[in-house]
Design an enzyme around this catalytic site. Sequence first.
Site, PDB file in Angstrom:
ATOM      1  N   HIS A   1      78.037 -52.075  31.671  1.00  8.71           N
ATOM      2  CA  HIS A   1      79.198 -51.606  30.927  1.00  8.71           C
ATOM      3  C   HIS A   1      78.787 -51.380  29.477  1.00  8.71           C
ATOM      4  O   HIS A   1      78.296 -52.292  28.804  1.00  8.71           O
ATOM      5  CB  HIS A   1      80.322 -52.649  30.987  1.00  8.71           C
ATOM      6  CG  HIS A   1      81.613 -52.179  30.401  1.00  8.71           C
ATOM      7  ND1 HIS A   1      82.519 -51.411  31.103  1.00  8.71           N
ATOM      8  CD2 HIS A   1      82.162 -52.347  29.162  1.00  8.71           C
ATOM      9  CE1 HIS A   1      83.564 -51.148  30.337  1.00  8.71           C
ATOM     10  NE2 HIS A   1      83.371 -51.699  29.147  1.00  8.71           N
TER      11      HIS A   1
ATOM     12  N   GLY B   1      92.323 -50.303  26.737  1.00  7.20           N
ATOM     13  CA  GLY B   1      91.047 -49.662  26.466  1.00  7.20           C
ATOM     14  C   GLY B   1      89.912 -50.605  26.811  1.00  7.20           C
ATOM     15  O   GLY B   1      90.027 -51.422  27.722  1.00  7.20           O
ATOM     16  N   GLU B   2      88.797 -50.469  26.108  1.00 11.31           N
ATOM     17  CA  GLU B   2      87.613 -51.315  26.293  1.00 11.31           C
ATOM     18  C   GLU B   2      86.911 -51.068  27.625  1.00 11.31           C
ATOM     19  O   GLU B   2      85.875 -51.660  27.895  1.00 11.31           O
ATOM     20  CB  GLU B   2      87.963 -52.807  26.183  1.00 11.31           C
ATOM     21  CG  GLU B   2      88.632 -53.200  24.885  1.00 11.31           C
ATOM     22  CD  GLU B   2      89.093 -54.652  24.852  1.00 11.31           C
ATOM     23  OE1 GLU B   2      88.702 -55.435  25.754  1.00 11.31           O
ATOM     24  OE2 GLU B   2      89.856 -55.005  23.940  1.00 11.31           O
ATOM     25  N   GLY B   3      87.468 -50.216  28.475  1.00 13.39           N
ATOM     26  CA  GLY B   3      86.923 -50.028  29.812  1.00 13.39           C
ATOM     27  C   GLY B   3      87.505 -50.973  30.834  1.00 13.39           C
ATOM     28  O   GLY B   3      86.981 -51.084  31.948  1.00 13.39           O
TER      29      GLY B   3
END
Length: 348
Positions: free
Chosen positions: A57, A314-316
């Site tokens: 990630h 967000g942030e994945g």
Amino acid sequence: MKTFDIHPTDKTIVPAIQAKIDNLNKPKGSLGRLEEIARQICLVQHTLEPSLAHPCHLLFGGDHGIEREGVSVSPRCVTWQQMINFTHGGGGVNMLCRQHGFKLRIVDVGVDYDFTSIDGIIDRKIACGTRNFLYESAMTEVEFNLAIQIGCDLVDDCITEGCRVLSIGEMGIANTSPSSIWMHLFSGIPLADCIGAGAGLDTPGIRHKYEILSKAVTNYQENIRQSSPITHIRYFGGFEMVAAVGAMLKAAEKHLVILIDGFIMTACALAAVQLYPAAQDYMIFTHCGDESGHKRMLDAMGAKALLHLGLRLGEGTGALCAFPIVDSAVRMMNEMNNFDNAHITKYF
């Protein structure tokens, strides 16, 4: 901009993939979306035995000049504060990476803060935030190319470790604003339909955001004589967003499975596909959030998200939440028995 060798996935093995799926000991088509995902991953990796080895990630951080116009309820200092929080393992992205076995790389490409004394953040800073695209291009051509290369280099690092599946996240206050403009310019959807609350704007705040972004687009269209997808991306994008575009293109070139997160990463995917349409073959769209326009953007790309959990962090995080579903699709291909081996009569 550097060039990428990205081709559509080779469809010649589709009959073999489908035959294997249909011969698994289950009613034909009974695993639904898992079968769709399995087909796609087999095509990406050109194999009947796909792998999601060493998931990685990438989380890119950057600040935005447009934040100075009051288009976000959150102040810019939240970007660097959250980046430091990630190094302590305290973010949503940290928890989900731990849960699902992803190696997390936290990358500063343009945060307005000095992280030199902070361990755990990869320093790729281009500048302390982009310029204000209300008045000028957010970044220069040199900065744009550097952001693309940073994304590529981080993907190469992941591949060196054996990565076969990549998810990407972002941290950058006000980055729904450039995302909304990219969506508008690339899809033709009216700008008002592309703009939402972001991190929590109220109705007057959304109206102000629309007024600022509308003026920015008008200024751009009046002053830029020859626009192109690259010009759109460079004029409005954030460093973290362009780095994500570079990472997506490199991952597609190297036949990685790419998990696309929410509104901002979908906008980055849309930008990447404008440059290389075949890159979409390598993307799995994982989550449709509540940000106004996200589903419209997915529809414009002909994409269907796996989850709709109401996430807007967000942030994945949406991509990470969806990973077990993707993993199940791969396990279906590799671990389920077929009718012959299970000595079950095939009844269709």
